[in-house]
Design a protein around this motif. Structure first.
Motif, mmCIF file in Angstrom:
data_model
loop_
_atom_site.group_PDB
_atom_site.id
_atom_site.type_symbol
_atom_site.label_atom_id
_atom_site.label_comp_id
_atom_site.label_asym_id
_atom_site.label_seq_id
_atom_site.Cartn_x
_atom_site.Cartn_y
_atom_site.Cartn_z
ATOM 1 N N GLU A 1 0.801 -1.116 0.001
ATOM 2 C CA GLU A 1 -0.075 -0.029 -0.008
ATOM 3 C C GLU A 1 0.913 1.262 0.039
ATOM 4 O O GLU A 1 0.479 2.020 -0.622
ATOM 5 C CB GLU A 1 -0.929 -0.159 1.357
ATOM 6 C CG GLU A 1 -2.042 -0.948 1.111
ATOM 7 C CD GLU A 1 -1.438 -2.391 1.674
ATOM 8 O OE1 GLU A 1 -0.395 -2.501 2.221
ATOM 9 O OE2 GLU A 1 -2.229 -3.367 1.354
ATOM 10 N N LEU A 2 1.880 1.371 0.811
ATOM 11 C CA LEU A 2 2.770 2.469 1.013
ATOM 12 C C LEU A 2 3.550 2.608 -0.563
ATOM 13 O O LEU A 2 3.820 3.666 -1.072
ATOM 14 C CB LEU A 2 3.858 2.104 1.907
ATOM 15 C CG LEU A 2 4.961 3.328 1.987
ATOM 16 C CD1 LEU A 2 4.395 4.692 2.304
ATOM 17 C CD2 LEU A 2 5.910 3.176 3.160
ATOM 18 N N ARG A 3 3.884 1.434 -1.212
ATOM 19 C CA ARG A 3 4.511 1.291 -2.558
ATOM 20 C C ARG A 3 3.803 2.011 -3.343
ATOM 21 O O ARG A 3 4.155 2.882 -4.358
ATOM 22 C CB ARG A 3 4.931 -0.088 -2.809
ATOM 23 C CG ARG A 3 5.890 0.049 -4.083
ATOM 24 C CD ARG A 3 6.293 -1.393 -4.428
ATOM 25 N NE ARG A 3 7.156 -1.488 -5.710
ATOM 26 C CZ ARG A 3 8.475 -1.225 -5.522
ATOM 27 N NH1 ARG A 3 9.129 -0.793 -4.465
ATOM 28 N NH2 ARG A 3 9.247 -1.134 -6.593
ATOM 29 N N GLU A 4 2.295 1.702 -3.606
ATOM 30 C CA GLU A 4 1.313 2.246 -4.164
ATOM 31 C C GLU A 4 1.396 3.722 -4.212
ATOM 32 O O GLU A 4 1.026 4.563 -4.917
ATOM 33 C CB GLU A 4 0.098 1.364 -4.183
ATOM 34 C CG GLU A 4 -1.036 1.951 -5.160
ATOM 35 C CD GLU A 4 -2.420 1.299 -5.122
ATOM 36 O OE1 GLU A 4 -3.143 1.486 -5.783
ATOM 37 O OE2 GLU A 4 -2.216 0.171 -4.417
ATOM 38 N N ARG A 5 1.040 4.041 -2.990
ATOM 39 C CA ARG A 5 0.970 5.436 -2.450
ATOM 40 C C ARG A 5 2.114 6.362 -3.100
ATOM 41 O O ARG A 5 1.608 7.399 -3.527
ATOM 42 C CB ARG A 5 0.752 5.629 -1.046
ATOM 43 C CG ARG A 5 0.330 7.213 -0.617
ATOM 44 C CD ARG A 5 -0.339 6.964 0.661
ATOM 45 N NE ARG A 5 0.674 6.693 1.738
ATOM 46 C CZ ARG A 5 0.342 5.567 2.566
ATOM 47 N NH1 ARG A 5 -0.393 4.529 2.362
ATOM 48 N NH2 ARG A 5 1.292 5.421 3.539
ATOM 49 N N ILE A 6 3.427 6.118 -2.768
ATOM 50 C CA ILE A 6 4.487 6.879 -3.237
ATOM 51 C C ILE A 6 4.526 6.698 -4.671
ATOM 52 O O ILE A 6 5.039 7.643 -5.564
ATOM 53 C CB ILE A 6 5.788 6.195 -2.454
ATOM 54 C CG1 ILE A 6 5.850 6.464 -1.192
ATOM 55 C CG2 ILE A 6 7.179 6.709 -3.288
ATOM 56 C CD1 ILE A 6 6.818 5.883 -0.337
ATOM 57 N N GLY A 7 4.138 5.606 -5.152
ATOM 58 C CA GLY A 7 4.147 5.398 -6.585
ATOM 59 C C GLY A 7 5.278 4.297 -7.123
ATOM 60 O O GLY A 7 6.488 4.684 -7.204
ATOM 61 N N ALA A 8 4.969 3.262 -7.641
ATOM 62 C CA ALA A 8 5.828 2.273 -8.249
ATOM 63 C C ALA A 8 6.610 2.677 -9.392
ATOM 64 O O ALA A 8 8.042 2.476 -9.505
ATOM 65 C CB ALA A 8 5.178 0.996 -8.547
ATOM 66 N N GLY A 9 5.872 3.427 -10.107
ATOM 67 C CA GLY A 9 6.706 4.062 -11.379
ATOM 68 C C GLY A 9 7.770 5.126 -11.132
ATOM 69 O O GLY A 9 9.052 5.158 -11.629
ATOM 70 N N ARG A 10 7.479 6.121 -9.898
ATOM 71 C CA ARG A 10 8.472 6.943 -9.554
ATOM 72 C C ARG A 10 9.659 5.983 -8.804
ATOM 73 O O ARG A 10 11.012 6.542 -8.923
ATOM 74 C CB ARG A 10 7.610 7.699 -8.343
ATOM 75 C CG ARG A 10 8.651 8.932 -7.828
ATOM 76 C CD ARG A 10 7.835 9.837 -7.141
ATOM 77 N NE ARG A 10 8.942 10.797 -6.258
ATOM 78 C CZ ARG A 10 8.972 10.844 -5.007
ATOM 79 N NH1 ARG A 10 8.196 9.858 -4.364
ATOM 80 N NH2 ARG A 10 9.943 11.496 -4.487
#
Length: 448
Positions: free
Chosen positions: A426-435
């Motif tokens: 969830e944290l990874r998605e919030r920060i942005g996997a692409g970023r």
């Protein structure tokens, strides 16, 4: 495969990990004492010839140490130096360490396991370890310090017995297992993969101490910061820290490709070193002044002022120019000399303009934890580009030796593939996997 490794790869819990014995040997990238001198008289010290990947014995565990099953590691230039056996053989450092006696004697071996970054699972803790447990996910800081030295309690990097783990010590991170002091451990950011986490501590921690810490340049909003090698492992993190701190980043690079990377990463001013006639490291102090004048004119044309800070780890080829170009009262902060240790500069520009030079080395444990916190907040992201397998360590080192890379070069150790180790999706998605993976598109190879 031994049963402990099987349990680690299966994601076993602390109780099961504790039941399995440590393997007697494990696979590691290592150097051999018998190879010292192999490059004598040779112009090209090809590190692929000196690095071996194969079994080494498991060392005894000291009371203040832990054993980490290394899921991933990364390449730093100090491992290139080790593999070239220059400026001195690191086996000399191992012998010096062994003179302390006791557990230190373990380090003086006919082989040295190298590598100063790692992320993995704690599988054993010594009797004196209090804050870490079997099963914990951790990153390893390269700062190998003596917590019984008085000076280390003010700042662990000031201790006279401080060393760079995996460079001036044995049992480094380019291996399936490593033995480290508990004072080297930093919690792994849960949103990062193993290989992303393994690319952080040496370069990001070092950049933090150089730029942000009260022991470094202490950047503030609006500061103009000159970053040499701004797409390298240190430079890439420095760029992020300058931008996050409200500063103005001036990045110097050596190719059109690297200039494009800086544009995509939001660097404010981008300068190709060829534009200012920057040489190959043999410049005299006078040449440095001329380069400094050209560089200063270029920066002032863009920003209207000279930089307050120069972030310099390149050394001989850049240091004299750094001293010249920072403004009156400015700071040159340095942590390395990849182009040579003997620096030439005109001291008039230092003393008469009240400039300062700050030497910086790695980071203490508090600085490493603060750096990791910035990654957990999403303020910093990994700059991992290329990824190799452990058996390809020689090729990974060669890539860095020849400066054919940008960002950080990672190495999968026990991790069978990339992308593993994320425990907070969830944290990874919030920060942005692409970023978080944005630097992977700059890979110079098609490995892994």
């Amino acid at each position: 495969m031994d049963t402990l490794t099987e349990a680690v790869l299966a994601g076993a819990g602390p109780e099961e990990l504790s039941r399995h014995p440590l393997p007697a040997t494990f696979t590691a990238a290592h150097l051999l004492a018998r190879d010292v001198g192999m490059f004598e008289g040779e112009a090209d010290r090809d590190v692929r010839r000196s690095v071996h990947v194969g079994p080494v014995p498991m060392p005894r565990l000291a009371p203040d140490e832990v054993v980490v099953a290394v899921m991933a590691s990364s390449i730093n230039y100090n491992t290139v130096w080790s593999a070239m056996h220059e400026p001195i053989s690191t086996f000399t450092a191992l012998r010096r360490l062994a003179r302390q006696g006791g557990y230190a004697t373990r380090h003086d071996l006919p082989h040295q396991v190298v590598g100063s970054d790692a992320a993995g699972v704690v599988v054993r803790v010594g009797d004196g370890v209090r804050h870490w447990n079997v099963g914990d996910h951790a990153m390893v800081s390269p700062a190998y310090v003596d917590d019984q030295e008085p000076s280390a309690h003010a700042d662990s990097m000031m201790g006279s017995e401080g060393r760079a783990w995996g460079y001036e010590t044995n049992f480094g991170g380019l291996a399936h297992y490593t033995v480290v002091r508990a004072s080297q451990l930093v919690p792994k950011p849960p949103h990062l993969s193993w290989e992303e986490a393994a690319s952080l501590t040496l370069c990001a921690g070092t950049a933090y101490r150089m730029l942000v810490s009260d022991r470094g340049a202490q950047i503030k909003q609006g500061d103009t910061v000159l970053i040499w090698g701004a797409t390298g492992g240190l430079g890439g993190f420095a760029l992020q820290m300058v931008k996050n701190g409200g500063g103005v980043a001036v990045g110097v690079v050596s190719s059109d490709q690297k200039a494009q990377i800086l544009r995509e990463q939001g660097c404010d001013v981008i300068i190709d070193r060829r534009e200012i006639g920057m040489g190959d490291g043999e410049d005299s102090a006078a040449d440095a002044i001329e380069c400094g004048k050209r560089l200063g004119r270029r920066i002032r044309a863009e920003l209207g002022e000279d930089p307050r800070i120069a972030f310099d780890y390149v050394g001989r080829a850049t240091f004299g120019t750094s001293v010249h170009v920072v403004r009156r009262g400015g700071i040159v902060v340095t942590c390395g000399s990849s182009t040579g240790y003997q620096h030439q500069y005109d001291n008039r520009y230092l003393w008469m303009n009240l400039k300062r030079v700050i030497g910086s080395h790695i980071a203490n444990l508090q600085e490493q934890w603060e750096t990791a916190r910035l990654f957990r907040q999403g303020g910093l992201v990994p700059i991992l580009t290329d990824l190799f397998e452990l058996r390809e360590t020689g090729e990974a080192l060669r890539l860095v030796q020849q400066n054919r890379h940008v960002g950080k070069v990672g190495v999968l150790c026990l991790a069978p593939e990339e992308g593993l180790g994320v425990t907070d999706p969830e944290l990874r998605e919030r920060i942005g996997a692409g970023r978080l993976t944005s630097w992977r598109r700059y890979a110079s190879t098609a490995r892994v």
